[in-house]
Scaffold this active site. Structure first.
Site, PDB file in Angstrom:
ATOM      1  N   CYS A 132       0.811  -1.217   0.000  1.00 58.99           N
ATOM      2  CA  CYS A 132       0.000   0.000   0.000  1.00 58.99           C
ATOM      3  C   CYS A 132       0.844   1.267   0.000  1.00 58.99           C
ATOM      4  CB  CYS A 132      -0.953  -0.017   1.193  1.00 58.99           C
ATOM      5  SG  CYS A 132      -2.297  -1.202   0.996  1.00 58.99           S
ATOM      6  N   LYS A 159       0.375   3.504  -3.067  1.00 55.99           N
ATOM      7  CA  LYS A 159      -0.798   4.357  -3.262  1.00 55.99           C
ATOM      8  C   LYS A 159      -0.375   5.796  -3.551  1.00 55.99           C
ATOM      9  CE  LYS A 159      -4.367   3.851  -0.472  1.00 55.99           C
ATOM     10  NZ  LYS A 159      -5.208   3.613   0.724  1.00 55.99           N
ATOM     11  N   ASP A 219     -14.071   6.514   1.720  1.00 60.02           N
ATOM     12  CA  ASP A 219     -14.352   5.297   2.473  1.00 60.02           C
ATOM     13  C   ASP A 219     -13.730   4.082   1.795  1.00 60.02           C
ATOM     14  OD1 ASP A 219     -15.460   3.790   4.567  1.00 60.02           O
ATOM     15  OD2 ASP A 219     -17.277   5.003   4.554  1.00 60.02           O
ATOM     16  N   ASP A 220     -13.853   2.921   2.439  1.00 56.04           N
ATOM     17  CA  ASP A 220     -13.115   1.736   2.019  1.00 56.04           C
ATOM     18  C   ASP A 220     -13.719   1.010   0.831  1.00 56.04           C
ATOM     19  OD1 ASP A 220     -11.062   1.716   4.168  1.00 56.04           O
ATOM     20  OD2 ASP A 220     -12.843   1.590   5.434  1.00 56.04           O
ATOM     21  N   ASP A 238     -11.329  -4.430   2.776  1.00 58.37           N
ATOM     22  CA  ASP A 238     -12.237  -3.302   2.536  1.00 58.37           C
ATOM     23  C   ASP A 238     -13.701  -3.698   2.718  1.00 58.37           C
ATOM     24  OD1 ASP A 238     -10.206  -1.516   2.007  1.00 58.37           O
ATOM     25  OD2 ASP A 238     -10.259  -1.815  -0.154  1.00 58.37           O
ATOM     26  N   SER A 292      -5.845 -10.185 -16.781  1.00 59.17           N
ATOM     27  CA  SER A 292      -4.385 -10.150 -16.699  1.00 59.17           C
ATOM     28  C   SER A 292      -3.811  -9.352 -17.863  1.00 59.17           C
ATOM     29  CB  SER A 292      -3.819 -11.570 -16.707  1.00 59.17           C
ATOM     30  OG  SER A 292      -4.182 -12.243 -17.899  1.00 59.17           O
ATOM     31  N   ASP A 338     -10.347   0.687   7.579  1.00 59.71           N
ATOM     32  CA  ASP A 338      -9.104  -0.058   7.732  1.00 59.71           C
ATOM     33  C   ASP A 338      -7.912   0.872   7.525  1.00 59.71           C
ATOM     34  OD1 ASP A 338      -9.265   0.112   4.950  1.00 59.71           O
ATOM     35  OD2 ASP A 338      -8.652  -1.946   4.606  1.00 59.71           O
TER      36      ASP A 338
END
Length: 349
Positions: free
Chosen positions: A17, A20, A50-51, A91, A141, A227
């Protein structure tokens, strides 16, 4: 001849993370986007960061949707897949919902990584989804210059179970369910300085599902959940403060840490994301005089698959904390409280 072993983290400019976009950059990018307000069934959109998104189907059902993916935070491909999947599913739990299925997101530089390692990444994600009781029902992918893996996840809950990051109430207690220090540990991994014990501690935390969020959604004294991931504890606490229009107070000494986190932070192991985080929102944080930089770096440390920050009625906080700890979140602690006041975060020693 055997192919040389390539460290996954060496193939990416960042990891977990910590990849980000900085909070300030994200705000700038979203500033002129059209509001989703005309869709009355959209209970949660982008308004408070929000998540996950929440769509009300009818009076008894909400669909919760999220996506999360990133570059390797560890070198072991199976562990990378497990961590990325756990992080993505989190999430859903953070919204008070329970996941029902996932779609895989995969981007791989196949000229730099073996097919066997890619299979291990996918297998790690599938293993976590199996633990969560959901299928990986498809995905997409691409050939990419850096390894990327994650999930899009769908969950369900009742409308009364939705837990936003904007519904904390003044006087609430704040509980953090996992220790912090993932970014510090990942910086040490990149320099091959994290011990085996530290690695095991980090993987155990980052692969622990945050399913307690879905279980607490039936408790009306649990007002808000979010989270803690790439923006660090202070960044996600600030989102809660701004969304709920109140002041969050965190007690630095009560924040649970990985066992080696303080030592490594004092040795200068920090990520670039920590610096970007502080530059993005530091003006809304009130620190105690004399707080050392290493301790501030821990509070803005980007977490990958971090814990939940839970805002609940103060008179039930100890009981709720005990429930969380008995569910297997041994590091969970009460770390602060909310109060009426400006939308900011105040840190006390």
């Amino acid at each position: 001849m055997n192919a040389p072993i390539v460290r996954l983290t060496s193939l990416a400019h960042g990891g977990g993370c910590g990849c980000k976009l900085a909070p300030a950059m994200l705000q700038e990018l979203l500033a002129n986007q059209p509001a989703a307000a005309p869709f009355r069934q959209l209970l949660v959109g982008v308004e408070t960061g929000d998540d996950a998104a929440v769509w009300k189907v009818d009076d008894s059902t909400c669909v919760v949707a999220t996506t999360d993916f990133f570059m390797p935070v560890v070198d072991d491909p199976f562990d990378f897949g497990r961590i990325a999947a756990t992080n993505a599913i989190s999430d859903i739990y953070a919204m008070g919902a329970k996941p029902i299925m996932a779609l895989a997101i995969l981007g791989m530089p196949l000229n730099k990584i073996t097919v066997d390692d890619v299979r291990k990444i996918i297998a790690g994600g599938n293993a976590v989804c199996a633990t969560a009781g959901i299928p990986v029902a498809g995905g997409h992918s691409i050939d990419a210059p850096e390894p990327i893996y994650g999930l899009a996840v769908i969950g369900l809950c009742r409308p009364d179970q939705v837990r936003r990051n904007a519904d904390a109430k003044p006087g609430d207690a704040l509980i953090l369910t996992k220790a912090i220090g993932v970014g510090i540990y990942s910086a040490a991994i990149k320099k091959a300085e994290l011990s085996g014990q530290g690695y095991a501690e980090m993987v155990a935390s980052t692969t622990q599902l945050n399913r307690i969020g879905g279980e607490l959604a039936d408790d009306k004294t649990v007002h808000a959940i979010t989270d803690v991931t790439g923006f660090g504890l202070l960044g996600h606490a600030l989102e809660l403060a701004r969304g709920s229009k109140l002041t969050v107070t965190l007690k630095a000494g009560d924040v649970p840490l990985f066992t080696q986190a303080a030592h490594l932070a004092q040795q200068g192991y920090v990520t670039g994301a920590s610096t970007r985080n502080w530059a993005s929102y530091g003006d809304a944080i009130r620190l105690p005089e004399g707080l050392p930089d290493w301790q501030r770096n821990l509070l803005v440390d980007p977490q990958t698959s971090g814990g939940l920050l839970i805002s609940c009625a103060a008179d039930r906080a100890q009981e709720i904390l005990t429930t969380i700890q008995r569910a297997g979140y041994d590091a969970a602690r009460i770390v602060g409280h909310t109060e009426a006041g400006p939308a900011e975060v105040r840190v006390i020693a």
